[in-house]
Every structure is written in structure tokens, then in C-alpha cells.
Design a protein around this motif. Structure first.
Motif, PDB file in Angstrom:
ATOM      1  N   PRO A 159     -15.815 113.953   3.339  1.00 41.78           N
ATOM      2  CA  PRO A 159     -16.624 114.607   2.419  1.00 41.78           C
ATOM      3  C   PRO A 159     -16.990 113.465   1.304  1.00 41.78           C
ATOM      4  O   PRO A 159     -18.285 113.624   0.823  1.00 41.78           O
ATOM      5  N   ALA A 160     -16.282 112.784   0.764  1.00 42.55           N
ATOM      6  CA  ALA A 160     -16.792 111.961  -0.311  1.00 42.55           C
ATOM      7  C   ALA A 160     -17.607 110.748   0.087  1.00 42.55           C
ATOM      8  O   ALA A 160     -18.078 110.151  -0.709  1.00 42.55           O
ATOM      9  N   LEU A 161     -17.673 110.761   1.352  1.00 45.63           N
ATOM     10  CA  LEU A 161     -18.447 109.397   2.018  1.00 45.63           C
ATOM     11  C   LEU A 161     -19.858 109.964   2.542  1.00 45.63           C
ATOM     12  O   LEU A 161     -20.518 109.184   2.798  1.00 45.63           O
ATOM     13  N   ARG A 162     -20.032 111.158   2.477  1.00 50.92           N
ATOM     14  CA  ARG A 162     -21.113 111.677   3.193  1.00 50.92           C
ATOM     15  C   ARG A 162     -22.731 111.302   2.671  1.00 50.92           C
ATOM     16  O   ARG A 162     -23.324 110.835   3.062  1.00 50.92           O
ATOM     17  N   TRP A 163     -22.545 111.416   1.203  1.00 48.43           N
ATOM     18  CA  TRP A 163     -23.966 110.930   0.361  1.00 48.43           C
ATOM     19  C   TRP A 163     -23.969 109.477   0.401  1.00 48.43           C
ATOM     20  O   TRP A 163     -24.965 108.957   0.628  1.00 48.43           O
ATOM     21  N   PRO A 164     -22.841 108.700   0.226  1.00 51.20           N
ATOM     22  CA  PRO A 164     -23.125 107.219   0.240  1.00 51.20           C
ATOM     23  C   PRO A 164     -23.490 106.622   1.682  1.00 51.20           C
ATOM     24  O   PRO A 164     -24.373 105.891   1.924  1.00 51.20           O
ATOM     25  N   VAL A 165     -23.168 107.425   2.683  1.00 51.44           N
ATOM     26  CA  VAL A 165     -23.313 106.929   4.232  1.00 51.44           C
ATOM     27  C   VAL A 165     -24.868 107.461   4.369  1.00 51.44           C
ATOM     28  O   VAL A 165     -25.834 106.516   4.701  1.00 51.44           O
ATOM     29  N   TYR A 170     -21.120 115.509  15.209  1.00 52.87           N
ATOM     30  CA  TYR A 170     -19.791 114.847  15.804  1.00 52.87           C
ATOM     31  C   TYR A 170     -19.501 113.638  14.868  1.00 52.87           C
ATOM     32  O   TYR A 170     -18.570 113.546  14.249  1.00 52.87           O
ATOM     33  N   LEU A 171     -20.981 113.090  14.544  1.00 57.67           N
ATOM     34  CA  LEU A 171     -20.551 111.750  13.865  1.00 57.67           C
ATOM     35  C   LEU A 171     -20.378 112.186  12.191  1.00 57.67           C
ATOM     36  O   LEU A 171     -19.578 111.608  11.462  1.00 57.67           O
ATOM     37  N   ARG A 172     -21.054 113.293  11.809  1.00 56.82           N
ATOM     38  CA  ARG A 172     -20.623 113.812  10.359  1.00 56.82           C
ATOM     39  C   ARG A 172     -19.296 114.396  10.414  1.00 56.82           C
ATOM     40  O   ARG A 172     -18.853 113.977   9.201  1.00 56.82           O
ATOM     41  N   THR A 189     -21.174 116.294  -4.969  1.00 54.84           N
ATOM     42  CA  THR A 189     -19.832 116.127  -4.325  1.00 54.84           C
ATOM     43  C   THR A 189     -19.634 117.623  -3.285  1.00 54.84           C
ATOM     44  O   THR A 189     -19.527 118.540  -3.899  1.00 54.84           O
ATOM     45  N   PRO A 190     -19.334 117.370  -2.136  1.00 57.07           N
ATOM     46  CA  PRO A 190     -19.280 118.532  -1.380  1.00 57.07           C
ATOM     47  C   PRO A 190     -18.075 119.449  -1.597  1.00 57.07           C
ATOM     48  O   PRO A 190     -17.139 118.826  -2.188  1.00 57.07           O
ATOM     49  N   TYR A 227     -23.134 102.880  -5.738  1.00 56.72           N
ATOM     50  CA  TYR A 227     -21.992 103.280  -5.080  1.00 56.72           C
ATOM     51  C   TYR A 227     -20.809 103.528  -5.789  1.00 56.72           C
ATOM     52  O   TYR A 227     -20.207 104.559  -5.769  1.00 56.72           O
ATOM     53  N   THR A 228     -20.605 102.551  -6.561  1.00 56.39           N
ATOM     54  CA  THR A 228     -19.491 102.588  -7.476  1.00 56.39           C
ATOM     55  C   THR A 228     -19.549 103.756  -8.417  1.00 56.39           C
ATOM     56  O   THR A 228     -18.534 104.405  -8.665  1.00 56.39           O
ATOM     57  N   ALA A 229     -20.593 104.120  -9.026  1.00 53.89           N
ATOM     58  CA  ALA A 229     -20.913 105.199  -9.888  1.00 53.89           C
ATOM     59  C   ALA A 229     -20.817 106.607  -9.405  1.00 53.89           C
ATOM     60  O   ALA A 229     -20.215 107.554  -9.676  1.00 53.89           O
ATOM     61  N   TYR A 230     -21.303 106.533  -8.056  1.00 54.03           N
ATOM     62  CA  TYR A 230     -21.118 107.751  -7.328  1.00 54.03           C
ATOM     63  C   TYR A 230     -19.535 108.248  -7.190  1.00 54.03           C
ATOM     64  O   TYR A 230     -19.083 109.193  -7.421  1.00 54.03           O
TER      65      TYR A 230
END
Length: 360
Positions: free
Chosen positions: A19-25, A12-14, A81-82, A59-62
Motif C-alpha cells: 500500500p505505501a508504494l502504490r502512489w510512488p509507483v 494482479y500487478l497492483r 495514504t491508503p 519520494y522521500t517526502a511522501y
């Protein structure tokens, strides 16, 4: 209603994370846990301070390099990148996001250099303020502070500093706009001023502890310090004659400028349905607002310590603005109306009235 099992809660949280925030989080969660655990093992709570210099750049580079990352991570915590990210973002680089990455990288080198020469990358070094906090509150409350504020909140702030680039990446401009060039120029000027402020502070502290002037100081920091300056205990010359914290003022200004890049851009985001990509919402302002709030609270605490340590610091607070240099002449006029300016200037600057008038 029966509670959701743990796997369903995670799903649910995921689902609520774009998608673009999954890896940074995920990366933020891991760095938070790591810095907290290290603070418990070492007894040193300044672990986040050591990663502050480069985390915003990560984070900026991602976000700026979304087309570069693979769709599947080959290693744990490797950026990816999902497949369900917006196609245009995964295929085309945003020149605005790349420009922001370049500026943040320059910022990183400046801060890392200043942190290195002050010895703050030493694993045994801890911010002197935490020792004072330990004495003022119970041990259990300090550990709560360590987890909630030092580990969690500060890592969240570092994550937030990358969000303006997230918005810029989704704008997908074909070329840079006039606002990009203006803001980039202001950002570079800001970094240069902060570099000068750092060098002046470092030069003063070196003289204060050695009593010897360093002729090899960086340009802008070659100030003829006097025994009166050292006796006062804190710097009041150079940029520090205009603002009590020129480096903090520039730091806040820099991230405010970074926040403005997507907000002043002529393009509309490609995904306006999500608040992070909607410049009309308050979300894009979160990084600079949160950072400024942190600086105000932290600076007030630091100044309370300085006021107890240095007898002349209260006069310095009356004469020079905390952050905004343009207010310092106003304080000078106000003190003149009160008939206190000559007395305060003598304490703060140890100069004649004619010399002090140049500051107005």
C-alpha cells in the motif's frame, strides 16, 4: 491457459505492490511517460535532468509524511495514504524518516542552485553527451536508448532513492539513535564538500572563458587560477587535485549514507515480511548500488570524451583517482616508483616538485 484480460493483469500487478508504494509507483509511471513524450515533442532528451534535482525529495517526502496524506486523493496524482497501509505508519511520524527528509531537502537546494546557475533548467539545454551518442548509433537505436535508459531507467533510479526513507518510516523509532546523529553529521559534511567542489568547478569554468578572476566566488573556491590552468582546459586544483570527480564522489557518498540510516538503526522494521522493510535483504542496498553503477558508466563515457579533447587528461587519469581521494597519494607513490611522477605532475599541475609533494 488463456491469457488474463487487461483489467485482471492490472489488478494482479497492483496486488503485488504494498500500500505505501502504490502512489510512488503511479507517480513514477506518470513522470516517466511525461518526460519521454516531452523528449519526442521537443527533440531534447534531457527532460529527466531537469527533474532530477527535486524528484528524490518528492519520494522521500511522501514516505516521511505518510500520516499527513489523506486516505483518498482529492485530485489526480495527489499523494494519499491508503486505508490498508500499516496503521502505525499512518498515525505516527518517524523521527528518522523526518531527519532523512531534512537532509535530502538540503541536498535538493544545493543541486538545484548549481543546476540553475549553469543554465540547465533552460528547456532548450541538452546534455552535450547525447549529441555525441546520436552520431555514434543509428537513429532507431538512439530512440530505444531514449525510452529505455533515459526515460524509464533514470526515473526508476529516482524512485529507488526514496526507498531508504520508506524503510525508516516503518521502523517507527521513538527517538533518534546514535547512528542517526553520526550519519546526519557525515551527510552534512558531504553536502558541504560537494558544494565546494561545485563552486570550484564553476569558478574555474568562469575564469577559463573570461580570463578574469572573480573576487566574489564562494569561500573555498577563491583560487588564483593561472593562464596555465585555462590552457590545460580542465580543473586540477582544489578538491579536484585529490579526485577527478569530487562532486560525483560526494553524490554517491551522500546516497550511500542515506541508505545506511535504516540499516544501522537499532530498531527492527514493523513489517519484516516484505523485503523492502527487511534490512537483512539486499533490497535496501538497491538505491546506492544502482546509482553508483550509473555514475561509473556515465563518468567513464564522459572521460573518454575529455581524453580526446584535452591532451593532458590521460596524465590526469594516471595521477588522480577517479572518485576516492584517498587513492590519489597511492597513485603518486606508484608513479614515483616508475620514475614518472615529476613528468606527470608537470603536465597535470604545472607545479614544482616541492609544491606537488603537498598533494601526497
Amino acid at each position: 491457459m488463456a491469457p488474463l484480460p487487461l483489467p485482471d493483469i492490472v489488478s494482479y500487478l497492483r496486488a503485488g505492490i504494498t500500500p505505501a508504494l502504490r502512489w510512488p509507483v503511479k507517480f513514477c509511471a506518470y513522470t516517466t511517460a511525461t518526460s519521454w513524450i516531452l523528449s519526442l515533442i521537443t527533440g531534447n532528451v534531457s527532460q529527466v535532468d531537469r527533474i532530477w534535482t527535486f524528484m528524490p525529495t518528492i519520494y522521500t517526502a511522501y514516505f516521511a509524511l505518510l500520516p499527513l496524506w489523506p486516505s483518498e486523493a482529492p485530485l489526480p496524482l495527489y499523494p494519499n495514504t491508503p486505508k490498508d497501509v500499516y496503521p502505525g505508519v499512518a498515525e505516527r511520524y518517524s523521527p528518522r524518516a523526518l531527519l532523512m527528509l531534512g537532509l535530502v531537502t538540503v541536498w535538493m537546494f544545493r543541486l538545484s542552485y548549481n543546476t540553475w546557475r549553469r543554465g540547465l533548467f533552460n528547456l532548450h539545454d541538452e546534455d552535450y553527451r547525447w549529441a555525441i551518442v546520436r552520431q555514434q548509433i543509428p537513429t532507431w537505436l538512439f530512440q530505444v536508448t531514449n525510452f529505455v535508459f533515459i526515460a524509464v531507467i533514470q526515473n526508476i533510479i529516482l524512485f529507488l532513492l526514496g526507498l531508504p526513507t520508506h524503510v525508516a518510516a516503518f521502523q517507527q523509532p521513538s527517538q533518534l539513535s546514535a547512528s542517526d546523529y553520526v550519519l546526519a553529521t557525515l551527510a552534512l559534511i558531504d553536502i558541504a564538500c560537494e558544494f565546494v567542489a561545485d563552486n570550484q568547478q564553476y569558478s574555474f569554468q568562469t575564469y577559463k572563458h573570461s580570463g578574469v578572476l572573480n573576487k566574489n566566488d564562494w569561500p573555498g573556491a577563491r583560487i588564483a587560477w593561472t593562464p596555465e590552468d585555462a590552457k590545460r582546459g580542465f580543473i586540477t586544483r582544489g578538491l579536484w587535485a585529490w579526485t577527478r570527480h569530487p562532486n560525483f564522489f560526494c553524490e554517491q557518498s551522500f546516497w550511500a549514507i542515506i541508505t545506511l540510516f535504516p540499516l544501522l538503526a537499532p530498531e527492527s522494521p514493523q513489517l519484516p515480511t516484505h523485503p523492502l522493510n527487511d534490512p537483512t535483504s539486499l533490497w535496501p542496498l538497491a538505491p546506492s548500488i544502482v546509482l553508483c553503477s550509473l555514475f561509473v558508466a556515465s563518468t567513464r563515457f564522459s572521460e573518454s570524451i575529455s581524453a580526446k579533447k584535452y591532451p593532458a587528461y590521460e596524465a590526469y587519469q594516471q595521477r588522480v583517482a577517479m572518485f576516492v581521494p584517498f587513492l590519489t597519494p597511492v597513485w603518486g607513490v606508484w608513479l614515483r616508483l616508475l620514475g614518472k611522477k615529476e613528468q606527470v605532475d608537470a603536465v597535470v599541475f604545472a607545479r614544482t616538485e616541492k609544491e606537488a609533494r603537498k598533494l601526497e
